[in-house]
Write an enzyme that holds these catalytic residues in place. Structure first.
Site, PDB file in Angstrom:
ATOM      1  N   THR A  43     -14.287 -37.317   5.196  1.00  0.00           N
ATOM      2  CA  THR A  43     -15.448 -36.707   6.076  1.00  0.00           C
ATOM      3  C   THR A  43     -16.440 -38.096   6.375  1.00  0.00           C
ATOM      4  O   THR A  43     -16.749 -38.108   7.637  1.00  0.00           O
ATOM      5  CB  THR A  43     -16.651 -35.854   5.265  1.00  0.00           C
ATOM      6  OG1 THR A  43     -15.713 -34.775   4.531  1.00  0.00           O
ATOM      7  CG2 THR A  43     -17.477 -35.055   6.300  1.00  0.00           C
ATOM      8  N   VAL A  71     -12.145 -36.888  -8.605  1.00  0.00           N
ATOM      9  CA  VAL A  71     -13.362 -37.330  -8.859  1.00  0.00           C
ATOM     10  C   VAL A  71     -14.015 -38.032  -7.775  1.00  0.00           C
ATOM     11  O   VAL A  71     -13.377 -39.027  -7.396  1.00  0.00           O
ATOM     12  CB  VAL A  71     -13.471 -38.015 -10.406  1.00  0.00           C
ATOM     13  CG1 VAL A  71     -14.955 -38.505 -10.621  1.00  0.00           C
ATOM     14  CG2 VAL A  71     -12.763 -37.247 -11.448  1.00  0.00           C
ATOM     15  N   ASP A 130      -9.996 -26.922  -5.891  1.00  0.00           N
ATOM     16  CA  ASP A 130     -11.132 -27.849  -5.346  1.00  0.00           C
ATOM     17  C   ASP A 130     -12.094 -27.637  -6.582  1.00  0.00           C
ATOM     18  O   ASP A 130     -12.277 -26.614  -7.233  1.00  0.00           O
ATOM     19  CB  ASP A 130     -11.844 -27.542  -4.138  1.00  0.00           C
ATOM     20  CG  ASP A 130     -12.846 -28.544  -3.695  1.00  0.00           C
ATOM     21  OD1 ASP A 130     -13.382 -29.032  -4.407  1.00  0.00           O
ATOM     22  OD2 ASP A 130     -12.823 -28.551  -2.447  1.00  0.00           O
ATOM     23  N   LYS A 142     -27.552 -22.205  -6.716  1.00  0.00           N
ATOM     24  CA  LYS A 142     -28.472 -22.046  -7.705  1.00  0.00           C
ATOM     25  C   LYS A 142     -29.992 -22.594  -7.508  1.00  0.00           C
ATOM     26  O   LYS A 142     -30.675 -21.738  -7.821  1.00  0.00           O
ATOM     27  CB  LYS A 142     -27.888 -22.803  -9.202  1.00  0.00           C
ATOM     28  CG  LYS A 142     -28.860 -22.445 -10.253  1.00  0.00           C
ATOM     29  CD  LYS A 142     -28.123 -22.944 -11.606  1.00  0.00           C
ATOM     30  CE  LYS A 142     -29.206 -23.072 -12.887  1.00  0.00           C
ATOM     31  NZ  LYS A 142     -28.562 -22.435 -14.189  1.00  0.00           N
ATOM     32  N   HIS A 290      -9.534  17.238   7.688  1.00  0.00           N
ATOM     33  CA  HIS A 290      -9.141  16.788   5.933  1.00  0.00           C
ATOM     34  C   HIS A 290      -8.002  16.216   5.806  1.00  0.00           C
ATOM     35  O   HIS A 290      -7.345  16.462   4.865  1.00  0.00           O
ATOM     36  CB  HIS A 290      -9.250  18.149   5.457  1.00  0.00           C
ATOM     37  CG  HIS A 290     -10.731  18.870   5.339  1.00  0.00           C
ATOM     38  ND1 HIS A 290     -11.598  18.352   4.857  1.00  0.00           N
ATOM     39  CD2 HIS A 290     -10.903  20.031   6.202  1.00  0.00           C
ATOM     40  CE1 HIS A 290     -12.652  19.392   4.950  1.00  0.00           C
ATOM     41  NE2 HIS A 290     -12.304  20.311   5.753  1.00  0.00           N
ATOM     42  N   GLU A 343     -15.794  15.738  15.840  1.00  0.00           N
ATOM     43  CA  GLU A 343     -16.858  14.975  15.161  1.00  0.00           C
ATOM     44  C   GLU A 343     -16.603  13.603  15.450  1.00  0.00           C
ATOM     45  O   GLU A 343     -17.669  12.889  15.722  1.00  0.00           O
ATOM     46  CB  GLU A 343     -16.201  15.052  13.700  1.00  0.00           C
ATOM     47  CG  GLU A 343     -16.681  16.359  13.108  1.00  0.00           C
ATOM     48  CD  GLU A 343     -17.775  16.060  12.113  1.00  0.00           C
ATOM     49  OE1 GLU A 343     -18.141  14.920  11.790  1.00  0.00           O
ATOM     50  OE2 GLU A 343     -18.737  17.029  12.189  1.00  0.00           O
ATOM     51  N   ASN A 432       3.274  18.069  -0.499  1.00  0.00           N
ATOM     52  CA  ASN A 432       4.562  18.228  -0.004  1.00  0.00           C
ATOM     53  C   ASN A 432       4.452  18.461   1.524  1.00  0.00           C
ATOM     54  O   ASN A 432       3.771  19.365   1.981  1.00  0.00           O
ATOM     55  CB  ASN A 432       5.350  19.356  -0.618  1.00  0.00           C
ATOM     56  CG  ASN A 432       5.740  19.075  -1.843  1.00  0.00           C
ATOM     57  OD1 ASN A 432       6.341  18.109  -2.215  1.00  0.00           O
ATOM     58  ND2 ASN A 432       5.694  19.980  -2.881  1.00  0.00           N
ATOM     59  N   PHE A 480      12.700  14.400  -0.366  1.00  0.00           N
ATOM     60  CA  PHE A 480      14.166  15.348  -0.416  1.00  0.00           C
ATOM     61  C   PHE A 480      13.847  16.606  -0.587  1.00  0.00           C
ATOM     62  O   PHE A 480      12.859  17.012  -1.238  1.00  0.00           O
ATOM     63  CB  PHE A 480      15.049  14.587  -1.311  1.00  0.00           C
ATOM     64  CG  PHE A 480      14.758  14.958  -2.681  1.00  0.00           C
ATOM     65  CD1 PHE A 480      14.572  16.091  -3.569  1.00  0.00           C
ATOM     66  CD2 PHE A 480      14.967  13.815  -3.536  1.00  0.00           C
ATOM     67  CE1 PHE A 480      14.388  16.062  -4.820  1.00  0.00           C
ATOM     68  CE2 PHE A 480      14.758  13.789  -5.203  1.00  0.00           C
ATOM     69  CZ  PHE A 480      14.381  14.767  -5.830  1.00  0.00           C
ATOM     70  N   ARG A 527      11.456   7.462   1.491  1.00  0.00           N
ATOM     71  CA  ARG A 527      10.782   8.777   1.335  1.00  0.00           C
ATOM     72  C   ARG A 527       9.313   8.275   1.545  1.00  0.00           C
ATOM     73  O   ARG A 527       8.909   7.064   1.612  1.00  0.00           O
ATOM     74  CB  ARG A 527      10.716   9.048  -0.536  1.00  0.00           C
ATOM     75  CG  ARG A 527       9.851  10.140  -0.786  1.00  0.00           C
ATOM     76  CD  ARG A 527       9.773  10.332  -2.505  1.00  0.00           C
ATOM     77  NE  ARG A 527       9.193   9.373  -2.928  1.00  0.00           N
ATOM     78  CZ  ARG A 527       8.955   9.276  -4.313  1.00  0.00           C
ATOM     79  NH1 ARG A 527       9.649  10.063  -5.020  1.00  0.00           N
ATOM     80  NH2 ARG A 527       8.098   8.463  -4.782  1.00  0.00           N
TER      81      ARG A 527
END
Ligand SMILES: NC(=O)c1ncn([C@@H]2O[C@H](COP(=O)(O)O)[C@@H](O)[C@H]2O)c1NC=O
Length: 531
Positions: A43, A71, A130, A142, A290, A343, A432, A480, A527
């Site tokens: 940077t 570091v 990091d 903090k 629903h 709705e 089902n 099935f 399925r």
């Protein structure tokens, strides 16, 4: 206008970012506002290249960056400067020559992007954890009482704008930036924990992990989108959270164009309607009540699809959720508004003329979610008491070439079309599920029964009640057929073709029954239970 309280005007900022988008302009803007800048290796170089005055972190700490960047900033002269309590720690700071740092601009090593690569070896994943970054982020968050922490380039503009208005950053802004920062590190650590919990302990550092399992602990982050007046029932509190990261256009990306606030059940039902309507290429309409489709149709256009979907169950459609897979046009909006109590109406987008039509009924919730494309694989959750069930989202879908004809009668091309349509609908009906369909229209739906034959009986009753002739319809069963009884029910109604996964102990018996009735039956081998 009330003046913001406890404005802090940063004098010294530390900038250390992996994602360098926008950082040059932001650093320049800080410099122009009298801020002296400290920065880490990459940077620092970038800012220098752009002639922005900056001090390297190693000059502040008196230590070079070392261990390939492991570091860089982990030093009391940095962390003391961030964490020192203003008005309390000045003497100790002076004693150790610690100078305050009142703004920290940090984003972290790209851990998510690194592990997303198929060939990512363990050593690369580890080097992309990091350490110094999150430590500074947490220190600054903090101490937000006196320090501003910036973890996201999307905040740069807003920060500068507030600075110019108020001469610095208010307590509320610093607090919100701290919240964003803790969310950021929580998500980051969650990802690392998930990764470590999902790769085998004996993975060689030089190799990609051989397998990735579900993690030992499951960490995921969801962002509050809305709170509701109540949950599924009025005595339950509720809120809607959405995933962080890339979202597939759907219920999580909605824009409310008009109408009352969405309820918990509206959101669940709208999701069901939308996911079902996404299955169709042609103009389509799905009406849900629903969580189950009560009418599904394709049509020449949206108006046609809507009229057809409504025609098969006008009773249940009352107060329903209506989803479309094309931009809502004025004609379709007009058809709904003049016809029924609704709705929610949702579509990828809504034309201005359609919005004007729906505006006649201000309570109707009109939503746009954006145009979807490829489905994005993700996880599906279901809460159980004291636990969470996690599975892949059901993106499975069979195509015509996957169908296996198991009966003497062969399905005609028209029947194949009807079978595929019925199958697409059945996937979104609670188990089902029995779905009858013909010519791009659901002609009977039996949902959520504890025995499959009752779903077939209910589909028959519904069709009869709506005066729908089932003769020649296709039937889909999302799992099935365990016995021949549902097939016999369908045959009684004149169903001429059946689609189901197959795989029952009694497949032979069911196939024999289909042959007996002259019904063509195909197996999908897949399925779609939906509970
Ligand atoms: N180790 C450290 O002391 C340390 N301090 C800052 N970083 C990270 O280094 C990155 C920036 O590095 P550079 O400025 O060299 O491109 C940032 O993502 C920052 O979070 C560190 N790197 C990793 O832990």
């Amino acid at each position: 206008m009330t003046q913001p309280v406890n404005v802090v005007t940063p004098k010294r900022a530390l900038i250390s970012v992996s994602d360098k988008a926008g950082i040059v302009d932001f650093a320049k803007a800080l410099h122009d506002r009298g801020v002296s800048l400290i920065s880490t290796g990459g940077t620092f170089k970038l800012l220098q290249q752009h002639d922005i005055p900056v001090t390297e972190a190693s000059e502040v700490t008196g230590f070079p960056e070392m261990m390939d960047g492991r570091v860089k900033t982990l030093h009391p002269l940095i962390h003391g400067g961030i964490l020192g309590r203003r008005g309390q720690d000045e003497s100790v700071m002076a004693e150790h020559n610690i100078k305050p740092i009142d703004m920290v601009v940090v984003n972290l090593y790209p851990f998510a992007e690194t592990i997303a690569k198929d060939d990512c070896i363990l050593a690369d994943a580890i080097e992309n954890i990091d350490i110094g970054g999150p430590t500074m982020v947490r220190s600054a968050a903090k101490n937000h009482k006196d320090v501003a922490i910036v973890v996201n380039s999307s905040s740069y503009e807003e920060i500068l704008s507030e600075w110019d208005t108020n001469g610095g950053l208010s307590h509320a802004t610093r607090f919100n930036l701290a919240r964003l920062a803790f969310e950021h590190t929580a998500k980051y650590d969650g990802m690392i924990a998930n990764y470590f919990g999902s790769v085998p302990a004996d993975t060689a550092p030089s190799k990609p992990p051989e397998t990735r399992s579900f993690p030992e602990t499951f960490n995921s982050q969801f962002l509050l989108k809305d709170t509701m007046r109540y949950g599924e029932n009025p005595h339950q509190k509720a809120a809607f959270y959405i995933e962080s990261g890339e979202l597939e256009p759907g219920i999580s990306t909605i824009t409310t164009l008009q109408g009352k606030a969405l309820s918990f059940n509206n959101i669940a039902d709208t999701d069901a309607a939308l996911e079902c309507v996404k299955s169709f290429e042609e103009p389509a309409c799905v009406i849900v009540k629903h969580a189950n489709p009560c009418g599904v149709a394709t049509g020449k256009n949206l108006t046609d699809a809507y009229h057809r979907a409504l025609s098969v169950d006008t009773t249940s459609a009352f107060g329903g959720i209506i989803a479309f897979n094309r931009e809502l046009d004025a004609e379709a909006a007009e058809a709904i508004i003049g016809k029924q109590f609704v709705e929610v109406i949702i579509a990828p987008s809504v034309s201005k003329a359609a919005a004007d039509v729906v505006a006649q009924k201000p309570n109707v919730r009109l939503l746009a979610c954006g145009q979807w494309g490829q489905r994005i694989p993700s996880l599906d959750f279901k809460r159980v008491n004291g636990g969470l069930l996690v599975q892949d989202r059901d993106l499975g879908m069979v195509s015509e070439s996957d169908l296996k004809v198991v009966t003497k009668a062969q399905p005609s091309p028209e029947q194949i079309k009807d079978l595929m349509f019925a199958w697409k609908v059945a996937k979104f009906v609670k188990s089902n599920a029995i779905v009858y369909a013909k010519d791009g229209l659901s002609t009977g739906i039996g949902a959520g029964q504890m025995s499959r034959v009752y779903s077939a009986i209910i589909a028959n009753i519904k069709a009869k009640d709506e005066n729908i002739n089932i003769a020649g319809s296709a039937m889909a069963s999302e799992a099935f057929l365990p016995f021949r009884d549902s097939l016999d029910q369908a045959a009684e109604m004149g169903v001429s073709a059946v689609i189901q996964p197959g795989g029952s102990m009694r497949d032979e018996e069911v196939i024999a029954a289909a042959d007996e009735h002259g019904i063509a039956m195909v197996f999908t081998g897949m399925r779609h239970f939906r509970h």
